[in-house]
Enzyme design. Structure first.
Site, PDB file in Angstrom:
ATOM      1  CE  LYS A 520      41.541  10.114 -31.875  1.00 10.74           C
ATOM      2  NZ  LYS A 520      40.216  10.568 -31.925  1.00 10.74           N
ATOM      3  NE  ARG A 521      41.544  19.136 -30.080  1.00 13.03           N
ATOM      4  CZ  ARG A 521      40.990  19.200 -28.766  1.00 13.03           C
ATOM      5  NH1 ARG A 521      41.871  19.662 -27.563  1.00 13.03           N
ATOM      6  NH2 ARG A 521      40.019  18.515 -28.358  1.00 13.03           N
ATOM      7  CB  THR A 628      34.008  15.256 -35.830  1.00 17.12           C
ATOM      8  OG1 THR A 628      35.118  16.146 -35.491  1.00 17.12           O
ATOM      9  CG2 THR A 628      32.764  15.831 -35.199  1.00 17.12           C
ATOM     10  CE  LYS A 632      35.827  15.326 -39.949  1.00 16.88           C
ATOM     11  NZ  LYS A 632      36.585  16.274 -39.081  1.00 16.88           N
TER      12      LYS A 632
HETATM   13  C1  26Q Z   1      40.249  27.524 -23.819  1.00 14.72           C
HETATM   14  C2  26Q Z   1      40.884  28.529 -23.071  1.00 14.72           C
HETATM   15  C3  26Q Z   1      42.311  29.086 -23.474  1.00 14.72           C
HETATM   16  C4  26Q Z   1      42.983  28.918 -24.750  1.00 14.72           C
HETATM   17  C5  26Q Z   1      42.295  27.823 -25.360  1.00 14.72           C
HETATM   18  C6  26Q Z   1      41.108  27.143 -25.180  1.00 14.72           C
HETATM   19  C7  26Q Z   1      40.326  26.219 -25.835  1.00 14.72           C
HETATM   20  C8  26Q Z   1      40.608  26.135 -27.353  1.00 14.72           C
HETATM   21  C9  26Q Z   1      40.094  25.119 -28.003  1.00 14.72           C
HETATM   22  C10 26Q Z   1      39.846  25.227 -25.374  1.00 14.72           C
HETATM   23  C11 26Q Z   1      39.314  24.337 -26.085  1.00 14.72           C
HETATM   24  C12 26Q Z   1      39.586  23.946 -27.433  1.00 14.72           C
HETATM   25  C13 26Q Z   1      38.730  23.084 -28.223  1.00 14.72           C
HETATM   26  C14 26Q Z   1      38.092  21.971 -28.079  1.00 14.72           C
HETATM   27  C15 26Q Z   1      37.655  20.998 -28.953  1.00 14.72           C
HETATM   28  O1  26Q Z   1      38.110  21.058 -30.058  1.00 14.72           O
HETATM   29  N1  26Q Z   1      36.662  20.089 -28.404  1.00 14.72           N
HETATM   30  C16 26Q Z   1      36.227  19.244 -29.237  1.00 14.72           C
HETATM   31  O2  26Q Z   1      34.879  19.479 -29.786  1.00 14.72           O
HETATM   32  C17 26Q Z   1      34.545  18.497 -30.801  1.00 14.72           C
HETATM   33  C18 26Q Z   1      33.342  19.292 -31.543  1.00 14.72           C
HETATM   34  O3  26Q Z   1      31.987  19.288 -30.706  1.00 14.72           O
HETATM   35  C19 26Q Z   1      34.292  17.128 -30.045  1.00 14.72           C
HETATM   36  O4  26Q Z   1      33.986  16.527 -31.028  1.00 14.72           O
HETATM   37  C20 26Q Z   1      35.446  16.651 -29.357  1.00 14.72           C
HETATM   38  O5  26Q Z   1      35.141  15.670 -28.820  1.00 14.72           O
HETATM   39  C21 26Q Z   1      35.999  17.787 -28.448  1.00 14.72           C
HETATM   40  O6  26Q Z   1      37.084  17.602 -27.761  1.00 14.72           O
END
Ligand code: 26Q
Length: 785
Positions: A520-521, A628, A632
């Site tokens: 995960k990230r 998610t 998987k």
């Molecule tokens: C915001 C502002 C500036 C730059 C980047 C962003 C940014 C980019 C990507 C903020 C958040 C994200 C990604 C968030 C993310 O992946 N959230 C995940 O979403 C999934 C799908 O719903 C969930 O299963 C995860 O729990 C959640 O962490």
């Protein structure tokens, strides 16, 4: 079909590369085969587009699509995989090697982007008229490599060899206006092929290009660099995907990207509506629903209103009313303070008219709230513009007709805590839509062995688009023969993974060990550091007692750290150093092993999930909106080792607490210790905790003067351990003991794994997308015959 594709492949090799199958390399075969397949689907694709236009369609606006590779997936959806494999064999070519030649389309950071990709696949398969809109970043998520345990990043040039799965639609480009600069948005369409269906949906990604490719006169005067300045400026807009940046201020360029995406998409949607249904814009909500994937595309709301008012002569009251019937918003973040905000100043500078419209919405909203009797303080919480910032989520919740969370627990936390005031104001807007994953990619493609076995047991392949059928397999849960086959397949997938890791990194892992996987990230709340502290504790315990009774274990990690996120990078370095420590210890190295795989991405994930014995999902309760990856793993038969967080709660409810390893503080318990927790107490009272935490600062490890380890120590001890790693440490250890015990009893273990697969049906994104269609968009499936 086979002959047709073979001819197509040969023809494409000739036209594109002037070569033939004997002389072509893998990349050329990949590209030519893909184009040959494209040829066969164009008619179904165009027909689908046409029939969708007649009725209401939904549009998914997302800054991210983490698509991964297309070839294998499309062959599965077209039910051509085996045929094409055969025809390539006849030509002495290995399909698998050709699939591996494809670059991942990594136009997303993680869960949110991958969810968008799963939704595209599911909508096509469920025959839902859904079109995706996004940005065609020239560079997707950075590539990661490790040197001496540190993460390094390089650019991801996924388009170097072209993208055979997209068509550039020159005729459909639109102009996007920024204050002081106009640019073209050029659409690239990718077909999203429904599995076992003639429906082919569209993902439309916009590329930003200059109106003039260069300044002719400036060039002629010899100022070559100056002549392309404007061109470069335009192309920067779709140059690169922003890495997830919850922790830091976003950049001006990201705001431009957001507006670019929504302006182009909304123009496109309106143009299509006018072509088919004329200019009575009050009819728009009859034909259009727009889903906002998080706050990133929320500027679409004022952009729609702007176009209606300024360009279509619709009165502002009416335009707002129309917007209120069109937009719905999905929230993916729990913490209210992490919600996106933009400085008013930025918006004013880039698109002043958009700011005016947001101000107008804000003023009207305040008036409404005053009339309803809200106090000034209460109104401040709701305001869209506050403290010289535009609060994107507030705009989305106020205008949108639906707001949804992505797992039950997450939606409850939104309703009860983080967005409680909004829930009281608009109770009917709030919904839950538990996330899902597409069974095509996440089992049928990535685990063909298990898929064949399931097909054999069920009798046909219908489960691939009706995953609830997996439940019928429960009758085999005590059938030794079935369980044996199931575990033989697991072993095979572990051997394949071990081989891949060996080939790509030179590292040996033992497929007879327990594969414990966390991918995960990299984020503090996901607590990879807790996992590593546990491994280090285990190391010390084995040193103390070399005959400690534990199974052989391989701890596998995969994660990218945002380049500016120091602590995340420190956790990678620390984990790699622990891996090294173990590798260099003759006693411990035969018992446990740590591998941090390089450059974790969708195509790597496809190799990891099927090979897992344990799925590690250990976020601080209340922090992971859904997850998610957890689904998987479950689908591929791995028990969850996790906290009661996000969708873990639903996973455990489906497959049974007895088939998973749940540990740690719950959301409620965390609420209760708020203000009372002291990580120092845990540190001082628990010798094992002290030993692993001290290793960060006592010279056990060397962070080469980066200060990384002091930083991690600080987060745990001086900043009172915001993510409660130390509070959950003992519970984590006890849960691992439960794993070891269960793993010893191989029959019991096999049943636990099997029960996870049997009960994963509900986590199909087919189910999720049908819920969106019915409960939010009011759209029914339409079949392309
Ligand atoms: C915001 C502002 C500036 C730059 C980047 C962003 C940014 C980019 C990507 C903020 C958040 C994200 C990604 C968030 C993310 O992946 N959230 C995940 O979403 C999934 C799908 O719903 C969930 O299963 C995860 O729990 C959640 O962490």
């Amino acid at each position: 079909m086979k002959e047709l594709i073979k001819e197509g492949l040969k023809r494409q090799l000739k036209i594109k590369y002037g070569t033939d199958i004997e002389h072509a390399n893998k990349g050329e075969i990949f590209s030519s085969l893909s184009t040959a397949l494209m040829e066969t689907i164009i008619d179904d694709w165009n027909n689908t587009t046409d029939i969708y236009r007649e009725r209401k369609q939904a549009f998914y606006l997302s800054a991210e699509y983490l698509m991964g590779r297309a070839l294998g997936n499309n062959l599965i959806s077209l039910k051509l995989y085996d045929e094409v494999k055969e025809l390539l064999e006849e030509l002495n070519v290995d399909l698998n090697a050709i699939e591996e030649a494809e670059e991942d389309a990594a136009l997303g950071n993680g869960g949110l982007g991958r969810l968008a990709a799963c939704f595209m696949d599911s909508a096509a398969t469920m025959e839902i008229p859904l079109r995706g809109y996004g940005i065609r970043y020239s560079n997707g998520l950075f590539k990661q490599n490790f040197k001496n345990g540190f993460q390094y990043e390089t650019a991801d040039n996924w388009l170097t060899y072209g993208d055979p799965w997209s068509i550039r639609r020159e005729k459909e480009k639109v102009i996007v206006h920024f204050n002081g600069m106009d640019v073209y948005a050029v659409p690239y369409d990718t077909p999203i092929i429904g599995y076992d269906s003639k429906n082919i949906n569209t993902l439309r990604l916009w590329k930003c290009e200059p109106i003039e490719s260069f300044d002719f006169n400036v060039f002629n005067s010899g100022r070559f660099d100056d002549s392309v300045l404007l061109k470069n400026k335009a192309e920067h807009i779709s140059r690169v995907l922003y890495p997830n940046d919850d922790t830091r201020e976003g950049k001006l360029l990201r705001l431009k990207q957001q507006y670019f995406l929504v302006s182009a998409s909304i123009q496109d949607i309106i143009k299509e509506f006018e072509n088919l249904h004329g200019t009575d814009y009050s009819e728009l909500p009859k034909y259009v629903a727009i889903q906002l994937n998080d706050t990133h595309p929320v500027l679409g709301i004022p952009e729609l209103i702007r176009i209606l008012v300024d360009e279509k002569q619709v009165k502002i009251d009416k335009a707002i009313e129309i917007a209120e019937k069109i937009f719905a918003y999905t929230n993916h973040t729990i913490l209210a303070e992490a919600l996106e905000k933009w400085n008013v100043e930025f918006i004013e500078e880039l698109f002043p008219r958009i700011l005016e419209i947001i101000e107008e919405i804000d003023l009207r909203f305040i008036k409404e709230l005053v009339e309803k009797g809200y106090s000034k303080e209460e109104i401040n919480e709701f305001r869209i513009i506050n403290d010289k910032q535009v609060r994107m989520a507030n705009l989305a919740i106020h205008i949108g007709f639906a707001v949804n969370g992505v797992a039950k627990l997450h939606t409850d936390i939104l309703k009860d805590i983080e967005l409680h005031n909004w829930y009281e104001l608009y109770p009917d807007k709030f919904q839950n839509k538990t996330n899902g994953i597409t069974p095509r990619r996440w089992i049928r493609l990535c685990n063909k062995e298990l898929s064949s076995f399931i097909t054999e047991l069920i009798g046909d392949e219908s489960w691939v688009k009706d995953l609830s059928k997996l439940k019928t397999l429960e009758k085999y849960a005590d059938d030794k023969k079935v369980l044996d086959r199931f575990m033989i397949i697991k072993k095979e997938k572990k051997v394949q993974l071990a081989k891949y890791i060996k080939e790509t990194s030179g590292i040996d892992i033992n497929p007879d060990s327990l594969f414990d996987i966390q991918v995960k990230r990299l984020h503090e709340y996901k607590r990879q550091l807790l996992n590593t502290l546990y491994v280090l504790d285990l190391y010390y315990r084995i040193k103390e007692n070399p005959s400690l009774d534990i199974p052989k274990i391989t701890f596998i990690y995969g994660a990218k750290a945002f380049p500016g996120y120091r602590r995340a990078k420190a956790i990678i370095k620390f984990t790699n150093d622990v891996a090294n420590l173990i590798d260099n210890d003759p006693v411990v190295k035969d018992k446990i092993k740590v591998v941090f795989v390089e450059n974790y991405r969708v195509s790597y994930a496809e190799k990891l999930f099927p090979a897992a014995d344990i799925s590690k999902q250990i976020s601080t309760a209340g922090k992971e909106a859904s997850g998610t990856g957890n689904m998987k793993f479950m689908l591929n038969g791995a028990p969850t080792f996790g906290t009661m967080d996000g969708a873990n709660v639903e996973i455990v409810r489906e497959s049974g607490e007895e088939n998973n390893f749940i540990f740690g503080l719950t959301v409620e318990e965390i609420e209760n210790i708020r203000g009372k927790y002291s990580s120092k107490e845990y540190y001082e009272k628990n010798k094992d905790i002290k030993r692993v935490v001290d290793s960060l600062i006592d010279g056990t490890f060397n962070d080469e003067g980066t200060g990384f380890y002091k930083e991690l120590y600080k987060s745990l001890i001086e900043e009172n351990d915001q993510y409660l790693l130390l509070a959950d440490f003992e519970a984590f250890k006890l849960a691992e003991e439960r794993v070891f015990k269960a793993y010893k009893d191989s029959e019991k273990w096999a049943k636990m794994c099997f029960m996870n697969t049997c009960n994963a049906g509900i986590f199909s994104s087919d189910r999720t997308i049908l819920e969106y269609a019915k409960d939010i968009w009011s759209i029914k499936p339409i079949q392309n015959k």
